[in-house]
Enzyme design. Structure first.
Site, PDB file in Angstrom:
ATOM      1  N   THR A 121      41.096  52.697  34.289  1.00 51.65           N
ATOM      2  CA  THR A 121      41.525  51.605  33.372  1.00 51.65           C
ATOM      3  C   THR A 121      40.990  52.001  32.096  1.00 51.65           C
ATOM      4  O   THR A 121      39.594  52.104  32.076  1.00 51.65           O
ATOM      5  CB  THR A 121      41.200  50.274  34.003  1.00 51.65           C
ATOM      6  OG1 THR A 121      41.994  50.140  35.065  1.00 51.65           O
ATOM      7  CG2 THR A 121      41.749  49.413  32.846  1.00 51.65           C
ATOM      8  N   GLU A 153      46.494  52.561  37.706  1.00 49.47           N
ATOM      9  CA  GLU A 153      46.625  52.129  39.289  1.00 49.47           C
ATOM     10  C   GLU A 153      46.735  50.368  39.068  1.00 49.47           C
ATOM     11  O   GLU A 153      46.154  49.866  38.179  1.00 49.47           O
ATOM     12  CB  GLU A 153      45.509  52.380  39.797  1.00 49.47           C
ATOM     13  CG  GLU A 153      43.893  52.005  39.405  1.00 49.47           C
ATOM     14  CD  GLU A 153      43.587  50.788  39.773  1.00 49.47           C
ATOM     15  OE1 GLU A 153      43.959  50.336  40.729  1.00 49.47           O
ATOM     16  OE2 GLU A 153      42.646  50.480  39.129  1.00 49.47           O
ATOM     17  N   ASN A 210      46.429  43.072  34.159  1.00 48.67           N
ATOM     18  CA  ASN A 210      45.334  42.454  34.771  1.00 48.67           C
ATOM     19  C   ASN A 210      45.026  41.091  33.803  1.00 48.67           C
ATOM     20  O   ASN A 210      44.581  39.982  34.088  1.00 48.67           O
ATOM     21  CB  ASN A 210      44.278  43.164  34.648  1.00 48.67           C
ATOM     22  CG  ASN A 210      43.976  44.004  35.938  1.00 48.67           C
ATOM     23  OD1 ASN A 210      44.995  43.974  36.762  1.00 48.67           O
ATOM     24  ND2 ASN A 210      43.212  44.689  36.201  1.00 48.67           N
ATOM     25  N   LEU A 252      48.433  31.756  41.970  1.00 45.09           N
ATOM     26  CA  LEU A 252      48.505  30.248  41.500  1.00 45.09           C
ATOM     27  C   LEU A 252      47.680  29.600  42.351  1.00 45.09           C
ATOM     28  O   LEU A 252      47.798  28.433  42.654  1.00 45.09           O
ATOM     29  CB  LEU A 252      49.874  29.938  41.526  1.00 45.09           C
ATOM     30  CG  LEU A 252      50.942  30.094  40.363  1.00 45.09           C
ATOM     31  CD1 LEU A 252      52.266  29.485  40.540  1.00 45.09           C
ATOM     32  CD2 LEU A 252      50.120  29.759  38.913  1.00 45.09           C
ATOM     33  N   GLY A 259      36.639  36.805  40.169  1.00 45.75           N
ATOM     34  CA  GLY A 259      35.361  37.608  40.040  1.00 45.75           C
ATOM     35  C   GLY A 259      35.990  39.209  40.156  1.00 45.75           C
ATOM     36  O   GLY A 259      37.198  39.542  39.870  1.00 45.75           O
ATOM     37  N   CYS A 262      37.140  44.083  37.989  1.00 44.69           N
ATOM     38  CA  CYS A 262      38.310  44.378  37.360  1.00 44.69           C
ATOM     39  C   CYS A 262      38.793  43.562  36.099  1.00 44.69           C
ATOM     40  O   CYS A 262      38.519  43.754  35.068  1.00 44.69           O
ATOM     41  CB  CYS A 262      39.633  44.660  38.034  1.00 44.69           C
ATOM     42  SG  CYS A 262      39.420  46.144  39.083  1.00 44.69           S
ATOM     43  N   LYS A 322      36.299  38.186  46.996  1.00 45.62           N
ATOM     44  CA  LYS A 322      37.323  37.771  47.687  1.00 45.62           C
ATOM     45  C   LYS A 322      37.462  38.457  49.141  1.00 45.62           C
ATOM     46  O   LYS A 322      36.417  39.122  49.245  1.00 45.62           O
ATOM     47  CB  LYS A 322      38.745  38.358  46.933  1.00 45.62           C
ATOM     48  CG  LYS A 322      38.742  39.816  46.956  1.00 45.62           C
ATOM     49  CD  LYS A 322      40.296  40.042  46.357  1.00 45.62           C
ATOM     50  CE  LYS A 322      40.399  41.752  46.479  1.00 45.62           C
ATOM     51  NZ  LYS A 322      41.705  41.948  45.978  1.00 45.62           N
TER      52      LYS A 322
HETATM   53  C1  UGA Z   1      42.923  43.474  40.248  1.00 40.55           C
HETATM   54  C2  UGA Z   1      44.522  43.577  40.174  1.00 40.55           C
HETATM   55  O1  UGA Z   1      45.085  42.600  41.214  1.00 40.55           O
HETATM   56  C3  UGA Z   1      45.088  44.999  40.786  1.00 40.55           C
HETATM   57  O2  UGA Z   1      46.401  45.010  40.453  1.00 40.55           O
HETATM   58  C4  UGA Z   1      44.450  45.885  39.848  1.00 40.55           C
HETATM   59  O3  UGA Z   1      44.623  47.338  40.111  1.00 40.55           O
HETATM   60  C5  UGA Z   1      42.524  45.945  39.939  1.00 40.55           C
HETATM   61  O4  UGA Z   1      42.592  44.494  39.471  1.00 40.55           O
HETATM   62  C6  UGA Z   1      42.200  46.917  39.021  1.00 40.55           C
HETATM   63  O5  UGA Z   1      42.432  46.622  37.883  1.00 40.55           O
HETATM   64  O6  UGA Z   1      41.567  47.728  39.505  1.00 40.55           O
HETATM   65  P1  UGA Z   1      41.321  42.885  42.356  1.00 40.55           P
HETATM   66  O7  UGA Z   1      40.074  42.997  41.218  1.00 40.55           O
HETATM   67  O8  UGA Z   1      40.833  43.980  43.632  1.00 40.55           O
HETATM   68  O9  UGA Z   1      42.538  43.546  41.810  1.00 40.55           O
HETATM   69  O10 UGA Z   1      41.365  41.732  43.072  1.00 40.55           O
HETATM   70  P2  UGA Z   1      42.624  40.499  42.945  1.00 40.55           P
HETATM   71  O11 UGA Z   1      43.271  40.353  44.321  1.00 40.55           O
HETATM   72  O12 UGA Z   1      43.409  40.467  41.687  1.00 40.55           O
HETATM   73  O13 UGA Z   1      41.882  39.171  42.736  1.00 40.55           O
HETATM   74  C7  UGA Z   1      40.780  39.231  41.612  1.00 40.55           C
HETATM   75  C8  UGA Z   1      40.165  37.827  41.633  1.00 40.55           C
HETATM   76  O14 UGA Z   1      41.070  36.693  41.547  1.00 40.55           O
HETATM   77  C9  UGA Z   1      39.470  37.266  42.980  1.00 40.55           C
HETATM   78  O15 UGA Z   1      38.220  36.935  42.702  1.00 40.55           O
HETATM   79  C10 UGA Z   1      40.197  36.295  43.502  1.00 40.55           C
HETATM   80  O16 UGA Z   1      39.568  35.423  44.461  1.00 40.55           O
HETATM   81  C11 UGA Z   1      40.998  35.775  42.306  1.00 40.55           C
HETATM   82  N1  UGA Z   1      42.346  34.946  42.481  1.00 40.55           N
HETATM   83  C12 UGA Z   1      43.391  35.667  42.812  1.00 40.55           C
HETATM   84  C13 UGA Z   1      42.104  33.552  42.401  1.00 40.55           C
HETATM   85  O17 UGA Z   1      41.195  33.006  42.384  1.00 40.55           O
HETATM   86  N2  UGA Z   1      43.419  33.014  42.619  1.00 40.55           N
HETATM   87  C14 UGA Z   1      44.361  33.738  42.857  1.00 40.55           C
HETATM   88  O18 UGA Z   1      45.631  32.932  42.692  1.00 40.55           O
HETATM   89  C15 UGA Z   1      44.416  35.157  43.082  1.00 40.55           C
END
Ligand code: UGA
Length: 435
Positions: A121, A153, A210, A252, A259, A262, A322
């Site tokens: 990124t 990605e 993101n 949502l 956290g 990314c 997560k």
């Molecule tokens: C995120 C993006 O979702 C990916 O598409 C992207 O490729 C990646 O960053 C990156 O830039 O490399 P990631 O950081 O692995 O992926 O995790 P997510 O599943 O997106 O969750 C991020 C945070 O948001 C977690 O702490 C999760 O608990 C929180 N979250 C997610 C919420 O609090 N509520 C939600 O509804 C969804």
């Protein structure tokens, strides 16, 4: 196709292993000799579901190999993907020194034509910098030539292999038709729409995606505070909003904030990019403020219920940012635990995967052997990561073990009514508390 992937972190290794599984011949390079040794011995340096199998299988089939030498990787490939880290500087700007260093080495090792693809990124216009850096460092005497493309990605940790193999879309930023042809053929066997664009637009798509997802989370967290004030239910509010196809149900889920490496990093970088270009990205600053506020709000809920924390035993379920990952980077659990520790709470935590990493970050807490141990004689239990095994926990047993049956659920894992019936006090996010 012969592919080199430079940088064997989360993104690079998943990308390399998945390309190999699609039938390409892949060489992964990383300057960390220990990491390469680990990979050569059939292990992976972090937890990611499904990845170990792919690495072992494709290494055995001789489609996946590892090296510390960029020159070797460049020599053996037609296409080179760059997936080195782009951490945040104090200013919020992305630190691109690893990208520059890798690009310089690629250029110096070039003997013929290669397509150089940014996977990391990166801020918009990095493609131009890569091109310039390559031109400056190309060997004068040889017939070295290259093109630059962007292929961001969208992998989520914990679901990265699945996201790679079944993506919503593949974004390809190119300058010439040949680059589009090469990248399309690499992804030929994947069934997903390919968005072909210029390099700058591809770079923006990643940061904008993101940032938008983070904004969705902060939005729902903001609404969850209103729900708490007026006795409404955030799960129903999310459901009611999510059926609208223009909004969609995902991202949502209200909680203790996002956290990981990314979202916080990319938000800071995108704000910096906007400022540099004279565009007002104040909205994203508010996304960060709400996210920080959400952790503080959760801490306040705990403190207001427990009164003095000094000497009180608090059990913690979940440490990673997560589920399905051992990643602790920018995990909300870190700030929350540190704050409670500052007030003298005695923390006993458990996480199915993240404890080895957590032990290096949170040095003054105790680690339990299982979820029930965290509950024994505890004044409260905090749920900070929604691992499946916590959803399936024997709550009646937990209740019997606790000194005070009080749960603070930062991830809305349980049904308030059921917990009330079991005799718990139950405080969750954006839903009426059961006391
Ligand atoms: C995120 C993006 O979702 C990916 O598409 C992207 O490729 C990646 O960053 C990156 O830039 O490399 P990631 O950081 O692995 O992926 O995790 P997510 O599943 O997106 O969750 C991020 C945070 O948001 C977690 O702490 C999760 O608990 C929180 N979250 C997610 C919420 O609090 N509520 C939600 O509804 C969804």
């Amino acid at each position: 196709m012969n592919i080199a992937v430079i940088g064997s972190g989360h993104v690079g290794l998943v990308t390399g292993a998945c390309f190999a599984d699609l039938g390409h011949k892949v060489i992964c390079a990383d300057s960390d000799a220990k990491k390469i040794q680990t990979l050569k011995s059939g292990k992976i340096p972090f937890f990611e579901p499904g990845l170990l199998d792919l690495v072992v299988k494709n290494a055995a089939k001789k489609r996946l190999s590892f090296t510390t030498s960029i020159a070797t990787a460049v020599k053996r490939s037609e296409v080179i993907f760059i997936s080195v880290g782009t951490p945040t500087k104090e200013s919020g700007e992305a630190d691109l020194s690893s990208v520059e260093s890798v690009v310089t080495q690629i250029a110096r090792s070039l003997t013929g034509y290669r397509l150089v693809v940014e996977k990391s990124t990166v801020p918009v216009e990095t493609g131009n910098w890569i091109k310039r850096t390559m031109q400056i460092n190309l060997p004068k005497s040889r017939k070295a030539d290259f093109d630059v493309a962007s292929n961001p990605e969208f992998l989520r940790e914990g679901a990265a292999v699945q996201d790679f193999m079944k993506p919503d879309r593949i974004v390809v930023g190119v300058e010439i038709k040949l680059s589009e042809k090469i990248l399309s053929s690499i992804y030929e066997s994947i069934d997903a729409p390919i968005v072909v664009t210029d390099v700058n637009s591809a770079e923006i798509i990643k940061h904008a995606s993101n940032s938008f997802l983070s904004a969705k989370i902060s939005f729902i967290n903001m609404v969850s505070r209103l729900c708490e004030r007026v006795g409404a239910d955030i799960l129903k509010v999310s459901e009611g909003m999510g059926y609208d196809r223009r909004i969609g149900p995902s991202f949502l889920s209200a909680g203790i904030g996002f956290g990981g490496f990314c979202f916080p990093k990319d938000l800071a970088a995108f704000i910096h990019i906007g400022e540099k270009a004279g565009a007002d990205f104040g909205m994203l600053k508010e996304v960060i403020n709400i996210n920080e506020g959400q952790k503080k709000h959760f801490i306040r809920l705990v403190k207001d219920t427990l009164w003095n924390l000094n000497g009180k035993k608090i059990g913690v379920l979940g440490l990673s940012f997560k589920p399905d990952t051992d990643d602790m980077r920018f995990a909300p659990a870190i700030d929350i635990i540190r704050s409670l520790r500052n007030d003298g709470a005695d923390i006993h935590a458990f996480d199915p995967e993240a404890m080895p990493v957590a032990k290096t970050v949170l040095r003054d807490i105790r680690f339990a052997r299982n979820p029930y141990e965290t509950a024994r004689s505890a004044d409260a239990l905090l749920c900070l990561t929604e691992w499946k095994e916590f959803r399936e926990i024997d709550l009646a047993r937990v209740k019997r073990l606790m000194k005070r049956p009080l749960i603070f659920d930062g991830r809305n894992m349980y049904d308030p009514k059921a917990l009330g019936e079991l005799g718990f006090e139950y405080v969750s996010i954006g839903r009426p508390a059961v006391r």
